[in-house]
Design an enzyme around this catalytic site. Structure first.
Site, short mmCIF file in Angstrom:
data_model
loop_
_atom_site.label_atom_id
_atom_site.label_comp_id
_atom_site.label_asym_id
_atom_site.label_seq_id
_atom_site.Cartn_x
_atom_site.Cartn_y
_atom_site.Cartn_z
CG HIS A 188 -6.39 6.01 -7.69
ND1 HIS A 188 -5.39 7.05 -7.64
CD2 HIS A 188 -6.38 5.91 -6.29
CE1 HIS A 188 -5.16 7.68 -6.57
NE2 HIS A 188 -5.74 6.83 -5.55
CD GLU A 436 -3.94 9.87 2.01
OE1 GLU A 436 -3.50 9.35 0.88
OE2 GLU A 436 -4.86 10.42 2.02
CG ASP A 460 -1.25 9.59 -1.86
OD1 ASP A 460 -0.83 9.96 -2.95
OD2 ASP A 460 -2.52 9.49 -1.72
CB CYS A 507 -5.58 1.71 4.40
SG CYS A 507 -5.57 3.26 3.98
C1 PEP Z 1 -2.90 5.59 0.14
O1 PEP Z 1 -2.55 6.72 -0.15
O2 PEP Z 1 -2.13 4.70 0.70
C2 PEP Z 1 -4.31 5.23 0.02
C3 PEP Z 1 -4.94 4.18 0.64
O3 PEP Z 1 -5.21 6.12 -0.58
P1 PEP Z 1 -5.27 6.13 -2.34
O4 PEP Z 1 -4.48 4.92 -2.75
O5 PEP Z 1 -6.78 6.37 -2.61
O6 PEP Z 1 -4.70 7.47 -2.69
MG MG Z 2 -3.98 8.19 -0.82
#
Ligand code: PEP
Ligand code: MG
Length: 576
Positions: A188, A436, A460, A507
């Site tokens: 993140h 995910e 994920d 996403c």
């Molecule tokens: C993902 O897991 O692809 C996602 C978009 O969520 P995050 O990256 O915030 O875990």
């Molecule tokens: Mg995620």
């Protein structure tokens, strides 16, 4: 002496600047004794004064949207720096134990950490990070030369790892780029760095050993290469890279008003992943269809830097969500409910900090459902924002039908309550879930009827399907969506959604990489959600793709038995 270090490019941008090395939070300082107590005390206090001045200078330089949030951070650190117990403890260690200032810092840090770690309160326990940062700053100041005492604006930070909240601070301080010895491009922190346009190289394992304060560095946030003390040839390479990047930007800018349409005429929906006001403005300017992913956890991370009970309340959340909605002027905004936990746990104190396996722990919707009050407050704020423009609610980390139904029921109740309280809200607020967790992908037919849309979180999904920690640098080579299991699962999810006419996007970071565009189109995807930073490149890749051709070639892609075969398929598309 010229050296080349290679890490992983995690956020683009080529930068030339001087290194500022910050030692790891936990000080690796060996026991060391001194003879001259007064000299050591004055060394320590000079370093503390330097850090105080540095903080004041940083505070004065803050401006713009981040000033308030980052300022709070600095104020807290300034308070710690004046804490009599911290200071007296250090003086005592030097005076009575005849320890070096460095070792006294370490002992004092470990002593405080011991007290914090024994606390039941997860939030207070997490405050040790602030102590670490303050002690780390003093330690760095002990070793800096006079000329380097100007703070960090205009410098390249070299450190072991960076928490997501620190990225904000660094950007506001005017840091040019960040190099970390650990970390991953999928963390993140890396996502945030891209959002902040802060060049980042992660996994430069030798960085702390081989880079010294003040070294000149040429950093390439795309390739992950770092040149220490660049030669004339390197400087020329750097200049050429800047020129190429400028040319590329000019070319891409011509696509700002063009549709995201394939060669054979299919319009692909490009949503934006937007976290900040700047992202929203950029998404709007680039013609994104809307916001496909607004990660609300960053709002919570920002809201809790200094105080307990400072989680954003309903009104504060409502204002933040409403402003995103207003910023998109009638285009849909997809607000994801809180996804703290795993590596996003550091600042809120909401997630359990002692989970043995945080990625498999109380994160995402599990945490929300366990904290009903918190969740309801967030849903109320999101639903209230729908009075200002189209809003969708997206729920992370779903793994079962039970969770889907529980959230849907709560959302309906919240909407009903708000209406009866006289709030103006949208007639319909589409409800979607993230796919995910592999279990959700496989069990999708069992709950697809209960959702209005889907969004695949490949970050994920890849992690959980391949059992590879997305943040573990040692496994970075293995962490890839180019695995037959990932492709087959993606295809089955996209197909299940298509069969029910349920809109579906990807996403995860995969959607923002133009290299993967042919692959995702071949698998049947028609909606991508990605950070605005690469939206034009993805649009360009879409505009040069022949959708019908790609779909014809999908069976060959799905027959691929290993990564090499998938890469071959991708390479063939590039030359087709
Ligand atoms: C993902 O897991 O692809 C996602 C978009 O969520 P995050 O990256 O915030 O875990
Ligand atoms: Mg995620």
């Amino acid at each position: 002496m010229r050296q080349i270090l290679s890490g992983h490019g995690a956020s683009r941008g080529s930068v030339l600047g001087r290194a500022l090395v910050r030692l790891p939070h936990v000080l690796e300082v060996a026991e060391e004794h001194i003879d001259d107590v007064e000299l050591e005390l004055s060394r320590l206090h000079a370093a503390i004064d330097i850090v105080r001045a540095e903080m004041r200078a940083l505070r004065a330089r803050l401006h713009g949207a981040l000033a308030h949030e980052v300022g709070e951070f600095l104020d807290l650190h300034a308070l710690l720096l004046d804490d009599p117990e911290l200071l007296q403890g250090l003086d005592d260690l030097i005076r009575n134990g005849r320890y070096s200032a460095d070792y006294a810092l370490r002992l004092q840090r470990d002593r405080i950490a011991g007290v914090f770690n024994s606390m039941d309160d997860a939030y207070l326990r997490s405050r040790i990070d602030d102590i670490d940062q303050v002690i780390g700053r003093i330690h760095a100041a002990l070793h800096r030369r006079a000329a380097d005492l100007q703070g960090v604006a205009g410098e390249i930070l070299v450190t072991d790892n960076i928490a997501p909240a620190d990225m904000l601070q660094l950007q506001a301080q005017g840091v040019l780029a960040v190099i970390t010895a650990g970390g991953s491009a999928l963390s993140h922190s890396a996502i945030l760095a891209r959002s902040l346009h802060l060049p980042l190289v992660v996994g430069a394992v030798q960085a702390l050993q081989r880079i010294n304060d003040g070294d000149v560095l040429a950093v390439d946030g795309s390739s992950g290469l770092v040149v220490v003390e660049p030669s004339a040839r390197d400087l020329r390479g750097h200049r050429l890279r800047l020129r190429d990047q400028a040319r590329e930007r000019r070319q891409l800018n011509q696509l700002r008003r063009e549709p995201s349409r394939t060669l054979d005429g299919t319009d692909i929906k490009l949503w934006a992943n937007a976290e900040s006001r700047e992202d929203v403005a950029e998404a709007h300017a680039l013609g994104a269809a809307g916001v496909g992913l607004y990660r609300t956890e960053f709002l919570f991370l920002r809201g809790t830097q200094t105080q307990r009970n400072a989680l954003p309340d309903e009104d504060e959340q409502f204002r933040a969500y409403r402003d995103v909605v207003l910023g998109m002027t009638g285009r849909t905004v997809t607000i994801r409910t809180l996804d703290v936990g795993a590596d996003k746990a550091d600042q809120t104190g909401l997630a359990l900090s002692n989970e043995p396996n945080p990625a498999l722990g109380l994160r995402g919707v599990r945490l929300s459902l366990a904290r009903a009050g918190l969740f309801e407050t967030q849903l109320r704020a999101i639903v209230r924002a729908s009075g200002y423009g189209p809003v969708r609610v997206l729920v992370p980390m779903i793994s079962s039908r039970e969770e889907v139904l529980a959230v849907r029921t709560l959302l309906k109740r919240v909407a009903r309550d708000l209406r009866s309280e006289g709030h103006e809200i949208a007639d319909s607020i589409p409800f979607g879930v993230m796919i995910e967790v592999p279990a959700a992908a496989i069990a999708l037919p069992g709950f697809i009827g209960a959702v209005d849309f889907l969004s695949i979180g490949t970050n994920d999904l890849v992690q959980y399907l391949l059992a590879i920690d997305r943040n573990n640098e040692a496994l970075a080579e293995l962490y890839t969506p180019l695995h037959p299991a990932v492709l087959r699962l993606l295809q089955s999810v996209i197909r299940a959604a298509g069969a029910r006419n349920t809109p579906i996007a990807v996403c995860g970071e995969m959607a923002g990489d133009p290299l993967f565009v042919p692959l995702l189109l071949a698998l049947g995807l028609t909606e991508f959600s990605l950070h605005p930073a690469t939206l034009l490149e993805v649009r360009r890749a879409i505009r040069s793709a022949d959708l019908a051709e790609l779909r014809n070639r999908a069976p060959a892609l799905l027959r691929a038995r290993d990564r090499a075969a998938i890469e071959q398929w991708l390479a063939a598309q590039a030359t087709a």
